[in-house]
Design a protein around this motif. Structure first.
Motif, PDB file in Angstrom:
ATOM      1  N   THR A 269       0.829  -1.204   0.000  1.00 43.28           N
ATOM      2  CA  THR A 269       0.000   0.000   0.000  1.00 43.28           C
ATOM      3  C   THR A 269       0.864   1.254   0.000  1.00 43.28           C
ATOM      4  OG1 THR A 269      -1.646  -1.160   1.307  1.00 43.28           O
ATOM      5  CG2 THR A 269      -1.843   1.228   1.219  1.00 43.28           C
ATOM      6  N   LEU A 270       1.959   1.201   0.776  1.00 36.17           N
ATOM      7  CA  LEU A 270       2.736   2.414   1.007  1.00 36.17           C
ATOM      8  C   LEU A 270       3.855   2.559  -0.012  1.00 36.17           C
ATOM      9  CD1 LEU A 270       2.978   2.163   4.901  1.00 36.17           C
ATOM     10  CD2 LEU A 270       1.304   3.391   3.515  1.00 36.17           C
ATOM     11  N   ASN A 271       4.100   3.793  -0.400  1.00 29.86           N
ATOM     12  CA  ASN A 271       5.195   4.103  -1.297  1.00 29.86           C
ATOM     13  C   ASN A 271       6.417   4.463  -0.450  1.00 29.86           C
ATOM     14  OD1 ASN A 271       7.007   5.372  -3.019  1.00 29.86           O
ATOM     15  ND2 ASN A 271       5.359   6.118  -4.360  1.00 29.86           N
ATOM     16  N   PRO A 272       7.524   3.706  -0.616  1.00 28.87           N
ATOM     17  CA  PRO A 272       8.663   3.890   0.280  1.00 28.87           C
ATOM     18  C   PRO A 272       9.321   5.263   0.184  1.00 28.87           C
ATOM     19  CG  PRO A 272       9.219   2.393  -1.519  1.00 28.87           C
ATOM     20  CD  PRO A 272       7.750   2.642  -1.600  1.00 28.87           C
ATOM     21  N   VAL A 273       9.173   5.943  -0.938  1.00 25.40           N
ATOM     22  CA  VAL A 273       9.909   7.205  -1.085  1.00 25.40           C
ATOM     23  C   VAL A 273       9.048   8.434  -0.784  1.00 25.40           C
ATOM     24  CG1 VAL A 273      11.488   6.188  -2.749  1.00 25.40           C
ATOM     25  CG2 VAL A 273       9.468   7.420  -3.578  1.00 25.40           C
ATOM     26  N   LEU A 274       7.779   8.215  -0.432  1.00 22.34           N
ATOM     27  CA  LEU A 274       6.923   9.363  -0.123  1.00 22.34           C
ATOM     28  C   LEU A 274       6.623   9.438   1.361  1.00 22.34           C
ATOM     29  CD1 LEU A 274       4.248   9.285  -2.979  1.00 22.34           C
ATOM     30  CD2 LEU A 274       6.331  10.668  -2.820  1.00 22.34           C
ATOM     31  N   ARG A 275       6.515  10.652   1.853  1.00 20.50           N
ATOM     32  CA  ARG A 275       6.127  10.838   3.239  1.00 20.50           C
ATOM     33  C   ARG A 275       4.687  10.365   3.429  1.00 20.50           C
ATOM     34  NH1 ARG A 275       7.819  16.816   4.884  1.00 20.50           N
ATOM     35  NH2 ARG A 275       5.556  16.964   4.841  1.00 20.50           N
ATOM     36  N   ILE A 276       4.366   9.947   4.660  1.00 19.92           N
ATOM     37  CA  ILE A 276       3.024   9.432   4.939  1.00 19.92           C
ATOM     38  C   ILE A 276       1.950  10.453   4.561  1.00 19.92           C
ATOM     39  CG2 ILE A 276       1.489   8.555   6.746  1.00 19.92           C
ATOM     40  CD1 ILE A 276       3.871   6.705   6.117  1.00 19.92           C
ATOM     41  N   ASP A 277       2.161  11.719   4.943  1.00 20.43           N
ATOM     42  CA  ASP A 277       1.109  12.698   4.636  1.00 20.43           C
ATOM     43  C   ASP A 277       0.910  12.844   3.130  1.00 20.43           C
ATOM     44  OD1 ASP A 277       3.539  13.963   4.266  1.00 20.43           O
ATOM     45  OD2 ASP A 277       3.013  15.811   5.339  1.00 20.43           O
ATOM     46  N   THR A 278       2.000  12.862   2.370  1.00 17.75           N
ATOM     47  CA  THR A 278       1.877  13.000   0.920  1.00 17.75           C
ATOM     48  C   THR A 278       1.005  11.890   0.345  1.00 17.75           C
ATOM     49  OG1 THR A 278       4.168  13.716   1.017  1.00 17.75           O
ATOM     50  CG2 THR A 278       3.224  13.372  -1.176  1.00 17.75           C
TER      51      THR A 278
END
Ligand SMILES: Nc1ncnc2c1ncn2[C@@H]1O[C@H](COP(=O)(O)OP(=O)(O)OP(=O)(O)O)[C@@H](O)[C@H]1O
Ligand SMILES: Nc1ncnc2c1ncn2[C@@H]1O[C@H](COP(=O)(O)OP(=O)(O)O)[C@@H](O)[C@H]1O
Ligand code: SF4
Ligand code: SF4
Ligand SMILES: [Mg+2]
Ligand SMILES: [Mg+2]
Lengths: 332, 327
Positions: free
Chosen positions: B103-112
């Motif tokens: 689900t999560l993109n490793p290079v983006l901040r959580i808020d982004t």
């Protein structure tokens, strides 16, 4: 049950110095300032294992179970503390005595695939070590392997196969046969059924029970699965962040845990007979073993934490015959 | 009867492999009401994950959904093109994976990433989206959500990452969430926290939840109903208490007996003999029959899923214990 100790651990400490991972190194280029640090994977463990008993070792990920298991199996040398096998200090062993210890304490791993040489046939995986140790003449190795395969419920026609030609459950049987081949006294099983489907897991748990009585084995059974440990173990050791927090006979522990962490763990384990329950989980994350809390490691999550818990390490104390717990509440 | 939140009818997904066709999902049907939790259980390879992926249109070649209908709130969402499906996914149906990094993109901040997830489906200001992301993190029990919003995924523990993935799945208040073994890799106390939070969210927002797991005990604790899969088919389905206390299918019985239970301490478990069959080249008839003590000639043709007790259905020619409970 005989009560002579087969293994004794006194003040066992195992520290690792971590290297920075790639992410940390990259962030360091941006000025993040991560430093290589020391993990106290095992932080002063005292434990006695008696000949012929089944000891379960439970605790959450990273609490040091595998590290402790490897120290006991002689794979890691402890940073500090002493390990005794049949009364002799393992660190002082040499030559034949050392070889005998290495043979007598065998380890079984979670993922049999990664612990079996993929290019070796079953015959050699199981049959080489007993020949090297001089337990079996080379001319009898084939018959010896056949017998071991039968003991773990595999057909002798499998002797010529390679590990990848087996299912997970079959590979675990091969791993067990390989360990048994050198006629060990102790099996240290690290998550030995964790990777298996439940119906296969039940087959392997029954096999462990059979082999124990057939070969007079002593088990240290490491598992994060409390159901499995409850089923198999006579005594349970609970670890939290590198330290033992409670040791108790299985039935007593499950009836009446003493340590607040043990109580929380037992409370929260899902069980078939607990339906649509409302979970009442303890709060908080598992702290990092790189930077464990001062005093009692459990204090940031403990509902009973007092002032002294934040500064003073609770020692593992005897609270009843055969029961030990490391909590200040026991001081009354 | 009200319209179910999710209705799956005769879903079929095949994998074309060198050895032949693997019918990973072979005529799966079930429904989940608003606010209901269905536990989809089965051993590895039984088709649980592929069922979830098929519902969300996430099956990649060599796999292909070759039949069946999926309805969400009565609307057909199967057979849609990619763009139409992208509007449904994350909006009306969300998925939580075993590995939160799916689900999560490793290079983006959580808020982004959370703000993007909201703005993909809704015209809303960044500030408002950010506030909603913060609220979602707090809802799944993340302490100091403002701080966490600024973190990158690798700075969070496994349990916290999974919580962020769940919060992300909940952002657009989907009608249905499919959760594929999201707590399997987590520790007991962290798993309990997540089960608790998920339970609360379903109650509070009426979200229908399909909780995929191989762990019968988790389903017992969490779900209202259970569906048991074996070799691509649902072989038994019904309310948790009925299925666990009075299973109809011999495979369900075998699974229950394989789980170490407190009352049986130290005794022998009753494992299911043999192992799960390979899907390629699986012939007609009950797929369990090589391992089944009750098998007869009649089992050589595929049994239908029949309602044998109110609300409890099983796919078996010789079901267990029906006689003693039949009206
Ligand atoms: N070779 C190593 N080098 C550096 N750190 C290590 C090494 N082995 C273990 N550790 C660290 O020591 C701690 C204890 O690890 P260990 O593998 O013993 O945990 P565990 O209780 O077996 O966990 P799990 O349930 O996840 O298997 C962890 O913080 C781990 O990261
Ligand atoms: N990419 C793929 N290629 C070929 N077969 C696959 C693929 N993905 C899944 N399968 C097959 O589909 C079946 C069901 O898999 P899956 O849904 O992942 O099982 P579960 O989630 O129940 O463990 C298995 O037999 C698996 O081997
Ligand atoms: S020593 Fe204090 S913090 Fe630790 S478990 Fe006991 S009461 Fe809780
Ligand atoms: S249909 Fe026959 S083989 Fe299949 S589960 Fe029922 S009795 Fe067993
Ligand atoms: Mg480990
Ligand atoms: Mg899966």
């Amino acid at each position: 049950m005989s009560t002579a100790p087969i293994l004794e651990l006194r003040g066992i400490v195992k520290r690792f110095s971590t290297e920075l991972d790639l992410a940390a190194r990259l962030l360091n280029l941006l000025g993040a300032g991560y430093r290589a640090e020391t993990v106290h994977a095992v932080d002063g463990v005292d434990l006695t294992i008696r000949r012929g008993e089944v000891v379960g070792l439970v605790g959450e990920s990273g609490c040091g179970k595998s590290t402790l298991a490897r120290v006991i199996a002689g794979i890691h040398a402890p940073t500090d503390g002493r390990l005794f096998f049949e009364g002799s200090d393992v660190a002082a062993m040499e030559g034949r005595e050392r070889a005998r210890f290495v043979r007598k304490v065998q380890m079984i791993f979670q993922d049999p695939m990664s612990s079996l040489n993929p290019r070796k046939r079953v015959q050699d995986i199981i049959g080489e070590a007993p020949v090297v140790h001089g337990l079996v003449p080379a001319s009898e190795a084939a018959a010896y392997v056949d017998d071991l395969l039968a003991q773990v419920g595999l057909d002798s026609s499998y002797r010529r196969r390679l590990p990848h030609q087996f299912s997970g459950g079959q590979r675990q049987r091969i791993g067990i046969a390989r360990a048994l081949a050198v006629r060990p006294d102790v099996l240290v099983c690290d998550e030995a059924v964790a990777a298996l489907d439940v119906s296969i897991q039940a087959q392997i748990l029954n096999l462990f029970a059979d082999l124990k009585s057939r070969f007079d084995l002593t088990y240290l059974f490491v598992s994060h699965d409390l159901g499995v440990v409850h089923h198999l173990a006579e005594r349970v050791v609970i670890m939290y962040l590198g330290r033992i927090v409670e040791v108790a006979p299985t039935a007593e522990l499950f009836r009446e845990p003493n340590h607040p962490y043990a109580a929380a763990l037992l409370q929260e384990v899902p069980r078939l007979d607990r339906r649509r329950r409302r979970f009442q989980p303890i709060k908080g994350e598992l702290p990092s073993p790189l930077d464990p809390p001062k005093g009692c490691h459990f204090h940031p999550r403990c509902p009973h934490a007092m002032n002294r818990c934040r500064s003073e390490v609770p020692p593992l104390r005897r609270i009843a015959p055969d029961r030990w717990s490391a909590c200040h509440l026991n001081d009354g | 009867m009200s319209i179910p939140a999710l209705e799956v009818d005769d879903l079929q997904t095949h994998f074309l492999t060198r050895a032949g066709v693997a019918k990973a999902v072979n005529g799966v049907s079930f429904r989940v009401e608003r606010g209901e939790i269905l536990g989809l259980v089965g051993e590895s390879g039984s088709g649980k994950t592929v069922t979830g992926f098929s519902i969300l249109g996430l099956v990649d070649p060599p796999g292909q959904v070759v039949g069946g209908t999926v309805r969400v709130g009565g609307d057909v969402v199967s057979g849609l093109d990619d763009r139409a499906m992208a509007r449904i996914r994350g909006k009306r149906v969300s998925m939580i994976f075993q590995d939160p990094m799916m689900t999560l993109n490793p290079v983006l901040r959580i808020d982004t990433q959370m703000i993007e997830t909201i703005r993909a489906h809704e015209t809303i200001s960044v500030t408002a989206a950010r506030a909603r992301a913060r609220e979602a993190l707090a809802l799944v029990g993340i302490a100091a959500p403002d701080e966490r919003l600024l973190a990158y995924p690798h700075q969070l523990s496994g349990g916290m990452r999974q919580r962020v993935a769940i919060a992300t799945a909940m952002l657009n208040r989907p009608e249905v969430i499919i959760a594929d073994e999201p707590t399997t890799a987590l520790d007991v106390t962290i798993q309990a926290q997540i089960l608790y939070e998920v339970q609360e969210l379903c109650r509070r927002f009426g979200t229908a939840l399909v909780w995929i797991t191989h762990d019968l005990s988790v389903v017992a604790s969490l779900a209202d109903r259970i569906a048991v899969m074996y070799a691509g088919r649902i072989v038994e389905e019904g309310p948790v208490d009925d299925v666990l206390d009075r299973p109809l299918h011999p495979y369900t019985r075998g699974l229950i007996d394989s789980v170490p239970q407190p009352g049986l301490r130290g005794g022998r478990l009753v494992p299911i003999p043999g192992m799960a069959p390979a899907l390629v080249g699986l012939g007609e008839g009950c797929a369990f029959r090589a391992r089944c003590a009750r098998a007869s000639m009649a089992c050589a043709s595929q049994p239908a899923l029949r309602e044998l007790r109110p609300g409890q259905r099983a796919r078996c020619v010789h079901p267990l214990t029906v006689g003693s409970h039949a009206a």
